[in-house]
Design a protein around this motif. Structure first.
Motif, short mmCIF file in Angstrom:
data_model
loop_
_atom_site.label_atom_id
_atom_site.label_comp_id
_atom_site.label_asym_id
_atom_site.label_seq_id
_atom_site.Cartn_x
_atom_site.Cartn_y
_atom_site.Cartn_z
N GLU A 154 -1.88 17.62 43.21
CA GLU A 154 -0.77 18.09 44.02
C GLU A 154 0.58 17.64 43.47
O GLU A 154 1.62 18.01 44.00
CB GLU A 154 -0.93 17.62 45.47
CG GLU A 154 -0.78 16.12 45.70
CD GLU A 154 -2.05 15.33 45.45
OE1 GLU A 154 -2.92 15.84 44.69
OE2 GLU A 154 -2.17 14.24 46.00
N HIS A 155 0.57 16.84 42.41
CA HIS A 155 1.81 16.30 41.88
C HIS A 155 2.08 16.85 40.49
O HIS A 155 1.19 17.38 39.82
CB HIS A 155 1.75 14.77 41.83
CG HIS A 155 1.58 14.13 43.18
ND1 HIS A 155 2.60 14.08 44.11
CD2 HIS A 155 0.51 13.55 43.76
CE1 HIS A 155 2.17 13.47 45.20
NE2 HIS A 155 0.92 13.15 45.02
N GLN A 156 3.29 16.73 40.02
CA GLN A 156 3.64 17.14 38.68
C GLN A 156 2.86 16.33 37.66
O GLN A 156 2.46 15.20 37.92
CB GLN A 156 5.14 16.95 38.44
CG GLN A 156 6.03 17.76 39.36
CD GLN A 156 7.49 17.44 39.11
OE1 GLN A 156 7.85 16.92 38.08
NE2 GLN A 156 8.32 17.75 40.08
N ALA B 125 11.62 10.17 38.85
CA ALA B 125 10.93 9.03 39.45
C ALA B 125 9.44 9.30 39.59
O ALA B 125 9.03 10.41 39.95
CB ALA B 125 11.53 8.71 40.82
N TRP B 126 8.63 8.29 39.24
CA TRP B 126 7.18 8.31 39.39
C TRP B 126 6.48 9.31 38.47
O TRP B 126 5.31 9.62 38.68
CB TRP B 126 6.77 8.57 40.85
CG TRP B 126 7.52 7.72 41.81
CD1 TRP B 126 8.41 8.14 42.75
CD2 TRP B 126 7.47 6.29 41.92
NE1 TRP B 126 8.93 7.08 43.44
CE2 TRP B 126 8.37 5.92 42.95
CE3 TRP B 126 6.76 5.30 41.25
CZ2 TRP B 126 8.57 4.60 43.31
CZ3 TRP B 126 6.96 3.98 41.61
CH2 TRP B 126 7.85 3.65 42.63
N ARG B 127 7.18 9.80 37.46
CA ARG B 127 6.54 10.75 36.53
C ARG B 127 6.06 10.05 35.26
O ARG B 127 5.72 10.70 34.29
CB ARG B 127 7.51 11.87 36.16
CG ARG B 127 7.87 12.79 37.30
CD ARG B 127 6.81 13.83 37.64
NE ARG B 127 5.54 13.30 38.13
CZ ARG B 127 5.33 12.85 39.37
NH1 ARG B 127 6.29 12.84 40.25
NH2 ARG B 127 4.13 12.40 39.72
N THR B 128 6.04 8.71 35.29
CA THR B 128 5.49 7.92 34.19
C THR B 128 4.33 7.10 34.72
O THR B 128 4.46 6.42 35.74
CB THR B 128 6.56 6.98 33.59
OG1 THR B 128 7.67 7.75 33.13
CG2 THR B 128 5.99 6.19 32.42
N LEU C 255 -1.87 15.98 31.71
CA LEU C 255 -0.76 15.07 31.46
C LEU C 255 0.34 15.85 30.77
O LEU C 255 0.09 16.76 29.97
CB LEU C 255 -1.21 13.91 30.56
CG LEU C 255 -2.29 12.99 31.12
CD1 LEU C 255 -2.79 12.06 30.03
CD2 LEU C 255 -1.75 12.19 32.30
N ALA C 256 1.59 15.48 31.06
CA ALA C 256 2.72 16.11 30.38
C ALA C 256 2.83 15.61 28.95
O ALA C 256 3.43 16.28 28.09
CB ALA C 256 4.01 15.84 31.15
N GLY C 257 2.29 14.45 28.67
CA GLY C 257 2.33 13.86 27.33
C GLY C 257 1.68 12.50 27.38
O GLY C 257 1.35 11.98 28.45
N ALA C 258 1.47 11.92 26.20
CA ALA C 258 0.83 10.60 26.13
C ALA C 258 1.46 9.78 25.02
O ALA C 258 1.73 10.29 23.93
CB ALA C 258 -0.67 10.74 25.89
N TYR C 259 1.68 8.50 25.32
CA TYR C 259 2.20 7.52 24.36
C TYR C 259 1.05 6.61 23.97
O TYR C 259 0.36 6.05 24.82
CB TYR C 259 3.33 6.71 25.00
CG TYR C 259 3.73 5.45 24.25
CD1 TYR C 259 4.81 5.44 23.39
CD2 TYR C 259 3.02 4.26 24.44
CE1 TYR C 259 5.19 4.27 22.72
CE2 TYR C 259 3.39 3.09 23.77
CZ TYR C 259 4.47 3.11 22.91
OH TYR C 259 4.84 1.96 22.25
#
Length: 320
Positions: free
Chosen positions: A12-14, A57-60, A136-140
């Motif tokens: 339900e979240h980005q 906010a909270w997207r990491t 995931l939008a991306g990964a480090y």
């Protein structure tokens, strides 16, 4: 700062950007042996702060092992920086502690208080992520070069992780992997990622080229963005066949610890959001400048994000 539940990961979240790297407690000592600071640190903490400074906010999402006795403290620390702590998983009683000792020449030495085996036990392999957002939008990633074979667990898991990413995977290479004998393996592993980030000394040690532009050309390939961090000289970015020199954001330097990790995390989050490597590099330079302006990682909120955006406007770029 707004309140958040234990984890915001879920359909339900980005899609979040996930940071897979160790979180430790840094004990920082001055050249004369005085304890200067004791604070949360490690590549994972600083990369997550960098990402949060340029993301919403909270997207990491931070993914790291954490000792049972330290998890509550670490959870609060990340929440204060609007970073989702739901990726922390418990390993033993204590989290790693790193002693950082600065020498008179400005260089520093680091050692793990509880030993290398304890540190390795907290490694955030992609499959150890306790929350499972569908995408995931991306990964480090912060890791060295596991040699092929049964022990190469981390890199065996990266293809599956990458398949879940809607955006880029960034690899910030560990310094101990930077040797000419590892170059073929580095190039092989870099093909599993989209962005390679390293500093100028690491690039010289890895490629054998003292000229940063020569190192950049050797590491660059079709489809791979290379970020070469050059300290007070800014950074070099190789993207889509172009080389760009990126300056630094204005600000004082109090403690360089974590600046490179923050740059990489910020670059990833900004690049994942926009696809614009040069805009991402300017934001990353500004985020790194904010981090090194004091001891330990700064707080994160809308005011600091606005400060980073303002700082990025002043970062110059030019063809290299």
């Amino acid at each position: 700062m707004s309140e958040t539940p234990e984890s915001l990961a879920g359909p339900e979240h980005q899609d979040p950007v996930a940071v897979f790297s160790h979180v430790v407690t840094d004990e920082v000592y001055t050249p004369d042996g005085r304890l200067q600071a004791r604070t949360v640190g490690g590549a994972g903490a600083y990369a997550a702060v960098g990402a949060s400074l340029v993301a919403s906010a909270w997207r990491t999402l931070i993914v790291s092992g954490a000792g049972a006795a330290d998890r509550r403290r670490l959870t609060s620390w990340f929440r204060e920086r609007e970073i989702d702590p739901g990726g922390l998983f418990e390993v033993g009683d204590r989290s790693p502690v790193t002693r950082v000792r600065y020498r008179p020449d400005g260089e520093r030495a680091e050692d793990s208080l509880f030993g290398d085996a304890h540190f390795a036990a907290h490694t955030p392999y992609p499959s150890r992520m306790p929350v499972a957002p569908k995408r995931l939008a991306g990964a480090y990633l912060f890791h060295g070069v596991d040699v092929p074979g049964p022990g190469a667990r981390f890199w065996r898991e990266v293809p599956e992780l990458r398949a879940r990413c809607a955006g880029p995977v960034l690899w910030e290479i560990a310094a101990d992997a930077c040797s000419p004998r590892h170059l073929p393996r580095v190039l092989e592993l870099a093909a599993l990622t989209d962005v390679l980030s390293l500093n100028v000394a690491e690039a010289a040690a890895l490629t054998g080229h003292g000229d940063p532009l020569d190192a950049l050309d050797l590491l660059g390939r079709a489809g791979l963005t290379v970020v070469l961090r050059c300290g007070p000289a800014g950074s070099l970015v190789h993207h889509d066949g172009e080389r760009v020199r990126v300056g630094v954001a204005p600000g004082r330097v109090v403690d360089p610890t974590g600046g490179g990790n923050a740059y990489s995390g910020a670059f990833l989050a900004a690049f994942a959001a926009s696809g614009d490597a040069m805009a991402a590099a300017r934001l990353a330079a500004s985020a790194a400048a904010l981090v090194i302006a004091g001891y330990g990682a700064p707080g994160v909120g809308e005011a600091t994000r606005a400060e980073v955006r303002r700082g990025a406007v002043a970062v110059p770029t030019a063809a290299a």
